[in-house]
Design a protein around this motif. Structure first.
Motif, PDB file in Angstrom:
ATOM      1  N   THR A   1     -33.630  16.804  93.486  1.00 24.27           N
ATOM      2  CA  THR A   1     -32.618  17.500  92.689  1.00 24.27           C
ATOM      3  C   THR A   1     -32.506  18.951  93.140  1.00 24.27           C
ATOM      4  OG1 THR A   1     -34.178  18.216  90.978  1.00 24.27           O
ATOM      5  CG2 THR A   1     -33.141  16.048  90.691  1.00 24.27           C
ATOM      6  N   ARG A   2     -31.413  19.588  92.718  1.00 20.41           N
ATOM      7  CA  ARG A   2     -31.141  20.960  93.130  1.00 20.41           C
ATOM      8  C   ARG A   2     -32.255  21.914  92.697  1.00 20.41           C
ATOM      9  NH1 ARG A   2     -27.224  24.603  94.480  1.00 20.41           N
ATOM     10  NH2 ARG A   2     -27.191  26.577  93.369  1.00 20.41           N
TER      11      ARG A   2
ATOM     12  N   VAL B   1     -33.617  25.279 102.614  1.00 22.50           N
ATOM     13  CA  VAL B   1     -34.253  24.099 102.028  1.00 22.50           C
ATOM     14  C   VAL B   1     -33.392  22.878 102.330  1.00 22.50           C
ATOM     15  CG1 VAL B   1     -35.286  23.114  99.959  1.00 22.50           C
ATOM     16  CG2 VAL B   1     -35.077  25.607 100.176  1.00 22.50           C
ATOM     17  N   VAL B   2     -33.923  21.942 103.107  1.00 21.91           N
ATOM     18  CA  VAL B   2     -33.158  20.761 103.509  1.00 21.91           C
ATOM     19  C   VAL B   2     -33.967  19.497 103.281  1.00 21.91           C
ATOM     20  CG1 VAL B   2     -31.794  21.989 105.245  1.00 21.91           C
ATOM     21  CG2 VAL B   2     -33.969  20.969 105.897  1.00 21.91           C
ATOM     22  N   SER B   3     -33.268  18.379 103.247  1.00 22.97           N
ATOM     23  CA  SER B   3     -33.962  17.101 103.094  1.00 22.97           C
ATOM     24  C   SER B   3     -34.797  16.810 104.329  1.00 22.97           C
ATOM     25  CB  SER B   3     -32.956  15.974 102.850  1.00 22.97           C
ATOM     26  OG  SER B   3     -32.043  15.891 103.928  1.00 22.97           O
ATOM     27  N   GLN B   4     -35.772  15.961 104.160  1.00 21.08           N
ATOM     28  CA  GLN B   4     -36.738  15.687 105.225  1.00 21.08           C
ATOM     29  C   GLN B   4     -36.060  15.280 106.538  1.00 21.08           C
ATOM     30  OE1 GLN B   4     -40.151  16.028 105.351  1.00 21.08           O
ATOM     31  NE2 GLN B   4     -39.872  15.491 107.511  1.00 21.08           N
ATOM     32  N   GLY B   5     -34.995  14.508 106.438  1.00 20.43           N
ATOM     33  CA  GLY B   5     -34.335  14.005 107.634  1.00 20.43           C
ATOM     34  C   GLY B   5     -33.636  15.063 108.466  1.00 20.43           C
TER      35      GLY B   5
ATOM     36  N   GLY C   1     -30.588  20.010  85.234  1.00 22.66           N
ATOM     37  CA  GLY C   1     -30.069  21.371  85.232  1.00 22.66           C
ATOM     38  C   GLY C   1     -29.513  21.802  86.574  1.00 22.66           C
ATOM     39  N   THR C   2     -28.615  22.792  86.538  1.00 17.20           N
ATOM     40  CA  THR C   2     -28.052  23.342  87.777  1.00 17.20           C
ATOM     41  C   THR C   2     -27.960  24.867  87.755  1.00 17.20           C
ATOM     42  OG1 THR C   2     -25.795  23.093  86.923  1.00 17.20           O
ATOM     43  CG2 THR C   2     -26.680  21.270  88.245  1.00 17.20           C
TER      44      THR C   2
END
Length: 395
Positions: free
Chosen positions: A87-88, A58-62, A194-195
């Protein structure tokens, strides 16, 4: 413990963080260790396990295109790339939802941080088995520092007994229906602040996680200094040095001492005809005189051996290194010949993931000086310095 080949598992790797504590413009999971991004080591670690069936990154769009190209170029056919969120927890939820089409409710999912390069297969097995039995499981480690609480004015209010608390680590495992239900019921507050995934399973799925004490290598890259620690551990764990054709017993003794001080595994072989290079990623060749054809032939043979290397550890995943140690009374003339060989071949060798260095030594050079230089080259294994010729001179 049951055979994990009968317990297929899937992995979710959240890698959408910005790495604010890391202090770098590039997120830490994409920073390089030994010339490769951190996340690649983590993916590789799971991809080599037969009982791991799916890996969701799972990564950011960029960075979606970047990761897709990365996993494709390395042949990681178990990997699915998913866009993250702000967020996580939201990112992990996106990864969980991506598995809905391929998993049954009773299947096991492990969540692991992309910046935790080192996780033993035995830990993965234990967490998977425990989560299958209880619905959720995770690893922990003892706290190193005492935890304190300040008041609103910045004065000490409370000091906790660290013997009663543990540091939550990864991986964490869940029955798929448990973690999916927990995220479906989570509130916006949980998603924003939360984490802890195990707490969501307890709070919203009523599943109390079994806690397993994990080994010391479960730490993650958080600060810039952790990059150097990760590099050192990879070298210490994976680098194996073979010294070939060295008739100088004093030099061999010095190399064994200096390389051993770095905790590198060292073997000695009398000749190149009898050595086995398949399981060795660092080779030191000893020459009593400079021979351009010999240097070229030996290096080309190393490339052929590298293609045969089918080990599943990280060893073939790293560049192989060869250092030619050449003794001569004419180091200036040898330097000129060495430069010609390197100019002709070094680009080709580098493309084939082989780093080559030449160390030229006068006959009178102290063996300890030669050994220190060779050890430094092997430990540093700087790709920028590949193709260079060094002179080991006593000054």
């Amino acid at each position: 413990m049951a055979d994990t080949d009968e317990l297929p598992i899937s992995i979710v790797l959240p890698a959408g963080g910005t790495g604010e504590r890391f202090g770098n413009s590039m997120p830490k999971q994409f920073c390089s260790v030994l010339d490769r991004p951190i996340i690649l080591y983590t993916i590789h670690n799971f991809h080599t396990l037969s009982f791991v069936k799916h890996i969701v990154v799972v990564v950011s769009q960029g960075y979606v295109d970047y990761i897709e190209e990365l996993v494709e170029s390395h042949g990681y056919n178990k990997v699915m790339v998913v866009r993250g969120a702000q967020t996580r927890h939201r990112s992990i939820y996106n990864g969980i939802k991506a598995l809905k089409s391929v998993l049954e409710p009773s299947d096991v999912v492990l969540i692991h941080d992309a910046v935790r390069l080192f996780v033993d297969e035995s830990v993965i097995q234990e967490v998977a088995e425990a989560s299958k039995e209880t619905g959720a499981a995770g690893v922990h480690r003892p706290l190193i520092s005492t935890v304190i609480s300040p008041d609103d004015c910045g004065y000490l209010e409370e000091s906790l007994d660290r013997n009663k608390y543990r540091a939550s680590e990864m991986p964490q495992g869940f029955i798929f229906s448990v973690i999916l239900s927990a995220y479906e019921k989570a509130t916006d507050y949980d998603f924003d602040y939360g984490t802890e995934c195990l707490h969501l399973a307890l709070k919203y799925a009523g599943t109390k996680a079994r806690l397993i004490e994990g080994p010391h290598n479960l730490w993650k890259v958080t600060l810039r200094k952790d990059i150097y620690a990760a590099e050192g551990i990879l070298k210490e764990n994976e680098m194996q040095v073979q010294v070939v054709g060295c008739s100088d017993t004093e030099l061999v003794t010095c190399l064994q001492r200096d390389l051993g001080d770095r905790r590198l595994k060292v073997t000695v072989c009398e000749s190149k005809e009898t050595c086995d290079l398949v399981d060795t990623n660092c080779t030191v060749y000893y020459h009593t005189q400079f021979d351009s054809d010999a240097v070229t032939d030996i290096t080309e043979n190393l490339i052929k051996e590298q293609k045969k290397d089918c080990h599943t550890s990280l060893r073939p995943f790293m560049d192989k290194v060869v250092v030619h140690v050449i003794m001569s009374d004419d180091v200036i003339g040898c330097c000129r010949k060495g430069r010609e060989v390197m100019q002709e071949n070094s680009k080709s060798w580098r493309k084939k993931h082989l780093l080559v260095y030449v160390v030229l030594c006068e006959m009178k050079t102290k063996k300890a000086t030669i050994s220190e230089m060779v050890t430094s080259i092997l430990w540093t294994r700087d790709p920028v310095m590949h193709g260079q010729t060094y002179m080991a001179l006593d000054v």
